[in-house]
Write a protein that holds these residues in place. Structure first.
Motif, short mmCIF file in Angstrom:
data_model
loop_
_atom_site.label_atom_id
_atom_site.label_comp_id
_atom_site.label_asym_id
_atom_site.label_seq_id
_atom_site.Cartn_x
_atom_site.Cartn_y
_atom_site.Cartn_z
N UNK A 181 -0.15 21.90 21.29
CA UNK A 181 1.07 22.72 21.62
C UNK A 181 2.19 21.85 21.45
N UNK A 182 3.59 22.48 21.25
CA UNK A 182 4.66 21.81 21.13
C UNK A 182 5.99 22.86 20.62
N UNK A 183 7.13 22.22 20.49
CA UNK A 183 8.26 22.92 20.19
C UNK A 183 9.35 21.75 19.89
N UNK A 184 10.47 22.42 19.07
CA UNK A 184 10.32 23.56 18.20
C UNK A 184 9.47 23.64 17.09
N UNK A 185 9.05 24.55 16.67
CA UNK A 185 8.26 24.98 15.37
C UNK A 185 8.83 24.33 14.17
N UNK A 186 10.40 24.50 14.17
CA UNK A 186 10.70 24.04 12.74
C UNK A 186 11.25 22.59 12.44
N UNK A 187 10.97 21.70 13.73
CA UNK A 187 11.30 20.19 13.92
C UNK A 187 10.46 19.48 12.86
N UNK A 188 11.07 18.93 12.22
CA UNK A 188 10.24 17.92 10.98
C UNK A 188 9.49 17.04 11.83
N UNK A 189 9.78 16.11 12.94
CA UNK A 189 9.22 15.43 13.83
C UNK A 189 7.69 16.14 14.29
N UNK A 190 7.95 17.04 14.69
CA UNK A 190 6.77 18.18 15.17
C UNK A 190 5.95 18.49 14.25
N UNK A 191 6.28 18.87 12.97
CA UNK A 191 5.47 19.08 11.98
C UNK A 191 4.53 17.87 11.60
N UNK A 192 5.34 16.47 11.53
CA UNK A 192 4.53 15.46 11.26
C UNK A 192 3.52 15.07 12.20
N UNK A 193 3.84 15.14 13.42
CA UNK A 193 3.00 14.96 14.60
C UNK A 193 1.70 15.98 14.50
N UNK A 194 1.74 17.14 14.26
CA UNK A 194 0.69 17.91 14.04
C UNK A 194 0.09 17.57 12.79
N UNK A 195 0.68 17.41 11.69
CA UNK A 195 -0.25 16.93 10.52
C UNK A 195 -1.05 15.70 10.68
N UNK A 196 -0.48 14.65 11.30
CA UNK A 196 -1.23 13.44 11.72
C UNK A 196 -2.45 13.78 12.28
N UNK A 197 -2.27 14.72 13.34
CA UNK A 197 -3.46 15.10 14.27
C UNK A 197 -4.54 15.80 13.55
N UNK A 198 -4.24 16.70 12.73
CA UNK A 198 -5.07 17.37 11.93
C UNK A 198 -5.62 16.38 11.20
N UNK A 199 -5.06 15.38 10.51
CA UNK A 199 -5.75 14.51 9.53
C UNK A 199 -7.06 13.93 10.34
N UNK A 200 -6.67 13.55 11.68
CA UNK A 200 -7.77 13.05 12.32
C UNK A 200 -9.09 13.98 12.50
N UNK A 201 -8.71 15.05 12.75
CA UNK A 201 -9.78 15.84 12.84
C UNK A 201 -10.67 16.25 11.67
N UNK A 202 -9.73 16.35 10.24
CA UNK A 202 -10.45 16.43 9.13
C UNK A 202 -11.28 15.21 8.67
N UNK A 203 -10.71 13.84 9.17
CA UNK A 203 -11.57 12.76 8.81
C UNK A 203 -12.77 12.63 9.50
#
Length: 328
Positions: A181-203
């Protein structure tokens, strides 16, 4: 490093008097000037090279554009930057854009009218004609969020790696049902944090967690985001929040429906704001290096050639009381 505050204490004079002597601006009495100059010699004070070069500029004002000062990260960072610039004989003019392009454009016009010597920018969408004009006039340092332009350097934390670390921490504890969960959705840092978390699940060869992002970054809005993840039949055993505000909101949402943290739900945040250590239970989080970010920003806006280029600084996992292995 000796600062003008140290000179003021040593000489028994005011900071403003020291600043006038160092910058050779304004009247200072002969006796006061002698005290200040003696302390400068005794302490071996050397003005910042970048600040000296700006003294031939227009105002010795540095502008700063931030999305809001209600977010603790920007408020604390602005404070650290202001202190360092003041010690270098410069002043900071802060404008809050309220995440609105129209207001951001107006702020840029205001700063240019003040004949600023440089600007620090946490932009809304990474560019625009108003920033093109700004870059033609003064040195620009992008803060936390990227900004288009040929001569713009970026200073930020390593958000993607931080998101990866947060997810990896939950996975190592044994969590498999996780929501982000997080906000605001358009924030580049938020997008990067989500992308990093998703990478851990993918690995880890696991299904991607549910991601719920909102537009408003405050406690009430983040609590509501967390509630949408918890009020389901197959509830997650952990929530990964892209900020401490979202993490604290998640704790509140869990407590309101009778869940215990971390016994029934683990929560991890991001930022390490002061409140993270005092909320009950204390929030596990990723700490951003506020002081190092401020140092990097000031060095670049003052044109320190030894600190040219982008600076991507590491974050640190801070273990507290809101994460634990899931119940069997």
């Amino acid at each position: 490093m000796t600062t003008i505050r140290d000179i003021a204490r040593h000489s028994g004079t005011s900071i403003s008097s020291v600043s006038r002597v160092v910058n050779n601006s304004g009247y200072v009495g002969a006796a006061t000037r002698a005290k200040v100059e003696a302390s400068i010699a005794a302490l071996g004070y050397k003005p910042h090279a970048g600040a000296r070069s700006l003294r031939s500029g227009r105002s010795r004002l540095i502008g700063m554009l931030v999305p809001t000062l209600e977010v603790d990260f920007f408020a604390r960072l602005a404070d650290r930057i202001e202190r360092r610039l003041f010690d270098a004989g410069l002043q900071l003019l802060i404008c809050s854009t309220a995440e609105a392009v129209e207001r951001e454009t107006a702020c840029v016009a205001t700063l240019l009218a003040q004949q600023i010597d440089g600007v620090i920018v946490a932009s809304i969408n990474g560019g625009g004609a108003h920033f093109d004009r700004l870059q033609q006039a003064v040195p620009v340092v992008a803060l936390d969020r990227p900004l288009s332009g040929d001569n713009v350097c970026l200073v930020r934390s390593d958000h993607a790696t931080g998101g990866y670390q947060a997810a990896r921490h939950l996975l190592d504890l044994g969590h498999r049902r996780v929501a982000i969960i997080g906000a605001p959705s358009h924030s580049a840092p938020v997008e990067q944090r989500v992308a990093g978390a998703l990478q851990a699940f993918e690995e880890a060869a696991l299904a991607a967690p549910r991601v719920v992002l909102g537009e408003h970054h405050n406690l009430a809005a983040c609590q509501a985001l967390a509630a949408t993840c918890l009020e389901v039949s197959e509830r997650p055993t952990a929530l990964l929040a892209t900020s401490d505000i979202a993490g604290i909101g998640a704790i509140r949402a869990a407590q309101e429906i009778g869940l215990k943290v971390p016994e029934d739900l683990s929560v991890i945040g991001f930022d390490d704001i002061p409140a993270a250590a005092y909320v009950t239970p204390a929030l596990t989080t990723l700490a951003q290096p506020i002081d190092a970010l401020a140092e990097a920003v000031v060095a670049r806006v003052l044109g320190d050639t030894a600190s040219a280029g982008d600076a991507i600084l590491p974050v640190t996992l801070v273990l507290r009381s809101t994460t634990a292995p899931p119940h069997p």
